[in-house]
Design an enzyme around this catalytic site. Structure first.
Site, PDB file in Angstrom:
ATOM      1  N   LEU A  35       0.815  -1.225   0.000  1.00  0.00           N
ATOM      2  CA  LEU A  35       0.000   0.000   0.000  1.00  0.00           C
ATOM      3  C   LEU A  35       0.850   1.276   0.000  1.00  0.00           C
ATOM      4  O   LEU A  35       0.327   2.353   0.297  1.00  0.00           O
ATOM      5  CB  LEU A  35      -1.004   0.010   1.169  1.00  0.00           C
ATOM      6  CG  LEU A  35      -2.122  -1.024   1.046  1.00  0.00           C
ATOM      7  CD1 LEU A  35      -3.019  -1.005   2.285  1.00  0.00           C
ATOM      8  CD2 LEU A  35      -2.973  -0.806  -0.207  1.00  0.00           C
ATOM      9  N   SER A 118       8.092  -4.216 -19.182  1.00  0.00           N
ATOM     10  CA  SER A 118       7.928  -2.843 -19.680  1.00  0.00           C
ATOM     11  C   SER A 118       8.674  -2.639 -20.992  1.00  0.00           C
ATOM     12  O   SER A 118       9.711  -3.282 -21.240  1.00  0.00           O
ATOM     13  CB  SER A 118       8.494  -1.885 -18.628  1.00  0.00           C
ATOM     14  OG  SER A 118       8.676  -0.604 -19.179  1.00  0.00           O
ATOM     15  N   TYR A 142      15.448   1.224 -13.857  1.00  0.00           N
ATOM     16  CA  TYR A 142      14.084   0.679 -13.862  1.00  0.00           C
ATOM     17  C   TYR A 142      13.945  -0.371 -14.964  1.00  0.00           C
ATOM     18  O   TYR A 142      13.534  -1.517 -14.714  1.00  0.00           O
ATOM     19  CB  TYR A 142      13.060   1.820 -14.062  1.00  0.00           C
ATOM     20  CG  TYR A 142      11.681   1.309 -14.413  1.00  0.00           C
ATOM     21  CD1 TYR A 142      10.891   0.663 -13.465  1.00  0.00           C
ATOM     22  CD2 TYR A 142      11.172   1.458 -15.710  1.00  0.00           C
ATOM     23  CE1 TYR A 142       9.639   0.183 -13.797  1.00  0.00           C
ATOM     24  CE2 TYR A 142       9.923   0.982 -16.042  1.00  0.00           C
ATOM     25  CZ  TYR A 142       9.156   0.336 -15.092  1.00  0.00           C
ATOM     26  OH  TYR A 142       7.917  -0.157 -15.423  1.00  0.00           O
ATOM     27  N   LYS A 146      13.547  -4.639 -14.785  1.00  0.00           N
ATOM     28  CA  LYS A 146      12.510  -5.450 -15.451  1.00  0.00           C
ATOM     29  C   LYS A 146      13.157  -6.550 -16.286  1.00  0.00           C
ATOM     30  O   LYS A 146      12.697  -7.689 -16.308  1.00  0.00           O
ATOM     31  CB  LYS A 146      11.641  -4.548 -16.335  1.00  0.00           C
ATOM     32  CG  LYS A 146      10.766  -3.587 -15.545  1.00  0.00           C
ATOM     33  CD  LYS A 146       9.611  -4.335 -14.929  1.00  0.00           C
ATOM     34  CE  LYS A 146       8.935  -3.576 -13.824  1.00  0.00           C
ATOM     35  NZ  LYS A 146       7.863  -4.289 -13.180  1.00  0.00           N
ATOM     36  N   ASP A 285      14.677  10.145 -22.558  1.00  0.00           N
ATOM     37  CA  ASP A 285      13.437   9.873 -23.294  1.00  0.00           C
ATOM     38  C   ASP A 285      13.759   9.530 -24.746  1.00  0.00           C
ATOM     39  O   ASP A 285      14.219  10.384 -25.500  1.00  0.00           O
ATOM     40  CB  ASP A 285      12.527  11.113 -23.282  1.00  0.00           C
ATOM     41  CG  ASP A 285      11.447  11.030 -22.222  1.00  0.00           C
ATOM     42  OD1 ASP A 285      11.120   9.905 -21.798  1.00  0.00           O
ATOM     43  OD2 ASP A 285      10.926  12.087 -21.834  1.00  0.00           O
TER      44      ASP A 285
HETATM   45  N1  LIG Z   1       1.924   2.404 -15.715  1.00  0.00           N
HETATM   46  C1  LIG Z   1       2.556   2.121 -16.837  1.00  0.00           C
HETATM   47  O1  LIG Z   1       2.424   2.831 -17.861  1.00  0.00           O
HETATM   48  C2  LIG Z   1       3.465   0.923 -16.931  1.00  0.00           C
HETATM   49  C3  LIG Z   1       4.207   0.707 -18.104  1.00  0.00           C
HETATM   50  C4  LIG Z   1       5.053  -0.397 -18.181  1.00  0.00           C
HETATM   51  C5  LIG Z   1       5.134  -1.297 -17.135  1.00  0.00           C
HETATM   52  N2  LIG Z   1       4.414  -1.078 -16.001  1.00  0.00           N
HETATM   53  C6  LIG Z   1       4.541  -2.051 -14.891  1.00  0.00           C
HETATM   54  O2  LIG Z   1       3.256  -2.411 -14.458  1.00  0.00           O
HETATM   55  C7  LIG Z   1       3.246  -2.634 -13.037  1.00  0.00           C
HETATM   56  C8  LIG Z   1       2.147  -1.796 -12.404  1.00  0.00           C
HETATM   57  O3  LIG Z   1       2.371  -0.415 -12.709  1.00  0.00           O
HETATM   58  P1  LIG Z   1       1.389   0.691 -12.112  1.00  0.00           P
HETATM   59  O4  LIG Z   1       1.402   1.861 -13.016  1.00  0.00           O
HETATM   60  O5  LIG Z   1       0.087   0.044 -11.776  1.00  0.00           O
HETATM   61  O6  LIG Z   1       2.181   1.069 -10.767  1.00  0.00           O
HETATM   62  P2  LIG Z   1       1.595   1.402  -9.308  1.00  0.00           P
HETATM   63  O7  LIG Z   1       2.685   2.066  -8.561  1.00  0.00           O
HETATM   64  O8  LIG Z   1       0.286   2.098  -9.415  1.00  0.00           O
HETATM   65  O9  LIG Z   1       1.330  -0.052  -8.712  1.00  0.00           O
HETATM   66  C9  LIG Z   1       2.373  -0.842  -8.143  1.00  0.00           C
HETATM   67  C10 LIG Z   1       1.837  -1.427  -6.853  1.00  0.00           C
HETATM   68  O10 LIG Z   1       2.825  -2.302  -6.301  1.00  0.00           O
HETATM   69  C11 LIG Z   1       2.904  -2.059  -4.905  1.00  0.00           C
HETATM   70  N3  LIG Z   1       4.255  -2.455  -4.490  1.00  0.00           N
HETATM   71  C12 LIG Z   1       5.448  -1.970  -4.946  1.00  0.00           C
HETATM   72  N4  LIG Z   1       6.462  -2.586  -4.333  1.00  0.00           N
HETATM   73  C13 LIG Z   1       5.919  -3.492  -3.475  1.00  0.00           C
HETATM   74  C14 LIG Z   1       6.471  -4.433  -2.546  1.00  0.00           C
HETATM   75  N5  LIG Z   1       7.780  -4.561  -2.364  1.00  0.00           N
HETATM   76  N6  LIG Z   1       5.610  -5.187  -1.830  1.00  0.00           N
HETATM   77  C15 LIG Z   1       4.278  -5.066  -1.987  1.00  0.00           C
HETATM   78  N7  LIG Z   1       3.705  -4.195  -2.837  1.00  0.00           N
HETATM   79  C16 LIG Z   1       4.518  -3.413  -3.573  1.00  0.00           C
HETATM   80  C17 LIG Z   1       2.613  -0.575  -4.756  1.00  0.00           C
HETATM   81  O11 LIG Z   1       2.183  -0.216  -3.457  1.00  0.00           O
HETATM   82  C18 LIG Z   1       1.530  -0.372  -5.799  1.00  0.00           C
HETATM   83  O12 LIG Z   1       0.242  -0.604  -5.275  1.00  0.00           O
HETATM   84  C19 LIG Z   1       4.647  -2.289 -12.553  1.00  0.00           C
HETATM   85  O13 LIG Z   1       5.391  -3.489 -12.429  1.00  0.00           O
HETATM   86  C20 LIG Z   1       5.213  -1.431 -13.669  1.00  0.00           C
HETATM   87  O14 LIG Z   1       6.617  -1.554 -13.745  1.00  0.00           O
HETATM   88  C21 LIG Z   1       3.581   0.006 -15.874  1.00  0.00           C
END
Ligand SMILES: NC(=O)c1ccc[n+]([C@@H]2O[C@H](COP(=O)([O-])OP(=O)(O)OC[C@H]3O[C@@H](n4cnc5c(N)ncnc54)[C@H](O)[C@@H]3O)[C@@H](O)[C@H]2O)c1
Length: 329
Positions: A35, A118, A142, A146, A285
């Site tokens: 959270l 990602s 980052y 991944k 970027d």
């Molecule tokens: N948002 C994007 O555009 C995007 C693009 C490419 C990849 N991703 C990948 O998708 C996934 C979700 O991204 P998002 O945008 O929903 O991010 P987000 O930050 O909204 O969600 C990540 C969640 O993981 C939880 N979390 C992180 N580390 C933790 C740990 N050690 N233990 C327990 N909970 C933990 C956080 O509290 C959060 O609720 C990530 O792995 C991100 O790398 C997202």
């Protein structure tokens, strides 16, 4: 018939919470989230264990007790810029946390995992649209974190029979069409929420860089609706259960929009001009990131159907205008 059980890490975050809503009719879900960046309100009716992946003993106990058929692993830190100045945070959590999860899954004899990878694994791609077999040369910790997890999965599948599908998301975007749930990252680094907030707060929006090698000089990205992303997890799970394994897929639309086109599209959606200017480039970027989407269409029978950019912007506008402070928790 009893529903199969599904463990979802990071399920109260942005993408994870949309996947939870997509999958909750079909599966019995348990979310693990610390959270730190997630919101309980994003998944109000879903069982959640507040737990950090660094706590191996408790993680293993929770998984052994729940006995899921598969895991979906969203939990990670996601700010590429921060990862450059604080790589320790990213390797510790994204790699260390994932290692704990994989070990706990192996200990609990869970055989299937879908991993949130990602487009950042590609770094500065040579070919656009980017096929999955492009060279993998991340330009920030980052993206490296991944890629390291993708590699761990390969070796874990070989040694321990942990079957995986890694999904390389491009730019996740949008909200529920009625604006009831949406994107709430703190801090926010994504263009669509930043743009919409600047309009709602009557501020001038700054586009980072106007001298990229693109038609209008601004960066081009592939915007994939969270609704489409949520559904791809269902397809990936079904593929794993049918015996497909050890695959990597891009998740995007195959079409790019420049930053300036996003601004112009928002103007059409809200039917008023948006005030913007150009600022300096943001370090790291790439000019253009657009997904090659043939492999996922052919093998997972998935393509984007909710990612029309004006529909995405309209849903995001509804979410942000009705929730200017985001979720209240
Ligand atoms: N948002 C994007 O555009 C995007 C693009 C490419 C990849 N991703 C990948 O998708 C996934 C979700 O991204 P998002 O945008 O929903 O991010 P987000 O930050 O909204 O969600 C990540 C969640 O993981 C939880 N979390 C992180 N580390 C933790 C740990 N050690 N233990 C327990 N909970 C933990 C956080 O509290 C959060 O609720 C990530 O792995 C991100 O790398 C997202």
């Amino acid at each position: 018939m009893a529903k199969s059980r599904l463990l979802i890490t990071g399920g109260s975050g942005y993408v994870g919470s949309f996947a939870v809503r997509q999958l909750q009719d079909k599966y019995e879900i348990l979310v693990i989230d610390n959270l730190l960046y997630g919101h309980r309100q994003a998944i109000p009716n879903t069982p959640l264990v507040e737990l950090d992946l660094s706590n191996y003993n408790r993680l293993e106990a929770v998984i052994k007790d729940f006995k899921p058929k598969a895991a979906i692993h969203f939990a990670a830190y996601i700010q590429a810029g921060e990862s450059v100045t604080n790589p320790a945070k990213y390797f510790l959590n994204n790699v260390g946390g994932s290692l704990n999860l994989l070990n706990a899954l192996v200990a609990a004899k869970v055989k299937n995992i879908v991993f949130s990878s990602s487009a950042a694994v590609y770094g500065l791609p040579k070919k656009i649209p980017i096929p999955e077999n492009s060279s993998l040369q991340p330009i920030n910790p980052y993206g490296e974190s991944k890629l390291m997890v993708e590699k761990m999965l390969k070796w874990y599948s070989q040694a321990y029979g942990l079957n995986y599908i890694s999904l390389r998301y491009f730019n996740a975007c949008g909200a529920e069409p009625d604006g009831s749930f949406g994107e709430d990252h703190r801090p926010e680094t994504h263009i669509i929420p930043l743009l919409i907030r600047s309009v709602l707060e009557n501020k001038i929006f700054t586009i980072f860089g106007s001298d990229y090698q693109t038609a209008d000089g601004t960066c081009v990205r592939d915007y994939i609706s969270v609704l489409d992303l949520a559904f791809v997890h269902q397809q990936a799970l079904e593929a794993l259960f049918e015996g497909q394994k050890n695959k990597v897929y891009n998740c995007g639309t195959g079409q790019g929009y420049s930053n300036l086109e996003i601004v112009k599209s928002l103007e059409r959606v809200i039917k008023k001009p948006v005030r913007y200017n150009f600022g300096p480039r943001r370090p790291g970027d790439p000019d253009i990131l657009v997904a090659g989407v043939e492999k996922i269409a052919k093998e997972l029978n998935w393509k984007a159907v909710h990612s029309d950019i004006e529909l995405v912007l309209s849903s995001a506008w509804k979410w942000h205008s009705t929730h200017p402070q985001g979720y209240s928790d």
